[in-house]
Design a protein around this motif. Structure first.
Motif, mmCIF file in Angstrom:
data_model
loop_
_atom_site.group_PDB
_atom_site.id
_atom_site.type_symbol
_atom_site.label_atom_id
_atom_site.label_comp_id
_atom_site.label_asym_id
_atom_site.label_seq_id
_atom_site.Cartn_x
_atom_site.Cartn_y
_atom_site.Cartn_z
ATOM 1 N N ASP A 181 43.239 21.481 72.503
ATOM 2 C CA ASP A 181 43.247 22.631 73.418
ATOM 3 C C ASP A 181 43.359 23.971 72.674
ATOM 4 O O ASP A 181 43.720 24.993 73.244
ATOM 5 C CB ASP A 181 44.357 22.491 74.470
ATOM 6 N N SER A 182 43.001 23.947 71.371
ATOM 7 C CA SER A 182 43.084 25.194 70.590
ATOM 8 C C SER A 182 41.986 26.181 70.989
ATOM 9 O O SER A 182 42.064 27.372 70.715
ATOM 10 C CB SER A 182 42.945 24.892 69.098
ATOM 11 N N GLY A 183 40.937 25.638 71.628
ATOM 12 C CA GLY A 183 39.810 26.512 71.992
ATOM 13 C C GLY A 183 38.860 26.755 70.830
ATOM 14 O O GLY A 183 37.869 27.465 70.975
ATOM 15 N N ALA A 184 39.152 26.141 69.663
ATOM 16 C CA ALA A 184 38.278 26.364 68.502
ATOM 17 C C ALA A 184 37.536 25.073 68.161
ATOM 18 O O ALA A 184 38.126 23.999 68.088
ATOM 19 C CB ALA A 184 39.109 26.821 67.309
ATOM 20 N N VAL A 185 36.232 25.172 67.955
ATOM 21 C CA VAL A 185 35.424 24.005 67.588
ATOM 22 C C VAL A 185 34.508 24.383 66.434
ATOM 23 O O VAL A 185 34.271 25.569 66.176
ATOM 24 C CB VAL A 185 34.542 23.529 68.774
#
Ligand code: PHE
Length: 369
Positions: A181-185
């Motif tokens: 759920d870090s929002g970074a990919v």
């Protein structure tokens, strides 16, 4: 010079004394023999033959002799000077030859010498072909845009109308950075560049975006977790599928040869509507292997077409989320795998050759695409 000697004067001027002459010649010859280089020899020549040298002085003294003595004295001085000049000439030739030898030895080039320099590297063919593609699009007026490989989920998915429960958003396909759920990919395609470009530039927009993308695939002959795509995006007034198709046909012909066209098969992408898969007419058999068992084609498995990428008309929802009025503007987009493009173009059958970094593979492509 002594005064004219009208009456015979038995006293020989010192300079013409044979012993003196001989001594001067000997001194000159010794100096000449001792000169080890041309510069020294030049000085020796000055010392022993110039106007002020003892031999020149002797020559001048001849004028002061009575006529009957002049001839003998002239012969003696002439012989002395002749010997010195000859020795000078010989020594000069010797020194010049020695100098030539020295230069030949010092500057010798051994063309058979083994070259032990480091081998020159080569650019990776993926980079060369990416540039080749970008250059081709630049030639028809497109710009080139790049973006981050570490991307936010919003650019990679949400803004592209890929909603939360889309299967592509699972851990099975996407590398999440940090917690899920870090929002970074790591970007899974180059399509987030569509959003970044449309937020940055007002239409008309014509760009290509080559770059590295990531998916959680195992490395095998046809997959790699890190690969490259090139995104194309055009947003303008009045663009239609005709523009998309003709651009793809032009791209295919540019990469694979005159007359090679594309075929669109209906498909689905959340960010384009309608969407299509792009197939490339087989450039090896040009369709002649289809239904022709006598002429099988390995490149397309006798199908006549090869899958190349995805495309479609930009979904109006995407335009809207970038603040562009879909009633005024329409757009098309496409995304091709660069590895696939390179593999087709050069008959590379194993994806692993592209990622293993063996210089023997890379250098085979040289510096060009
Ligand atoms: N991003 C899509 C993919 O990676 C390809 C695509 C690009 C499709 C642009 C439509 C438009 O599969």
């Amino acid at each position: 010079m002594s005064a004219p000697n009208k009456n015979f004067d038995p006293v020989m001027p010192a300079a013409l004394d044979p012993a003196n002459l001989q001594a001067n010649v000997d001194a000159a010859l010794a100096a000449i023999a001792g000169a080890e280089d041309l510069a020294t020899l030049k000085q020796v020549r000055l010392d022993h033959t110039s106007d002020r040298s003892p031999l020149a002085l002797a020559n001048r003294e001849i004028g002061a002799l009575p006529p009957s003595a002049k001839a003998d004295a002239g012969k003696a001085v002439g012989a002395a000077r002749g010997r010195v000049n000859q020795a000078l000439k010989a020594r000069e030739a010797e020194l010049k030859e020695a100098e030539r030898e020295r230069i030949l030895t010092a500057e010798r080039v051994d063309v058979t010498m083994v070259n032990d320099r480091e081998p020159v590297g080569a650019r990776h063919p993926i980079h060369s072909i990416s540039e080749h593609i970008a250059d081709a699009f630049v030639s028809i007026g497109y710009g080139v845009v790049e973006g981050p490989e570490l991307e936010s989920e919003w650019f990679n998915f949400d803004a592209l109308n890929i909603n939360r429960d889309h299967p592509a958003r699972t851990m099975q396909d996407t590398f999440f950075v940090g917690s899920a759920d870090s929002g970074a990919v790591l970007r899974t395609h180059t399509s987030p560049l569509q959003i970044r470009t449309l937020l940055d530039q007002a239409p008309p927009v014509y760009v290509v975006c080559p770059g590295r993308v990531y998916r959680t695939d195992e490395l095998d002959a046809t997959h790699t977790p890190v690969f490259h795509q090139v995104e194309g995006l055009a947003v303008d007034k009045g663009l239609s599928m005709v523009d998309l198709k003709s651009t793809l046909d032009w791209f295919a012909a540019t990469m694979f040869g005159e007359g090679i066209v594309t075929r669109l098969r209906p498909s689905y992408f959340p960010f384009t509507e309608p969407s299509a898969e792009v197939d490339l007419e087989c450039f090896a058999c040009r369709g002649e292997s289809v239904g022709n068992p006598d002429r099988p084609c390995r490149t397309c498995s006798s199908e006549g077409w090869i899958e190349w990428g995805g495309c479609g008309m930009v979904n109006p929802r995407v335009l809207q989320s970038c603040g562009i009025d879909p009633d005024e503007y329409t757009g098309f987009a496409f995304g091709m795998g660069i590895e696939r493009t390179l593999m087709f173009r050069h008959g590379i059958t194993d994806m692993r050759d592209l990622v293993e970094g063996d210089v023997r593979f890379t250098t085979a492509f040289g510096m060009d695409s």
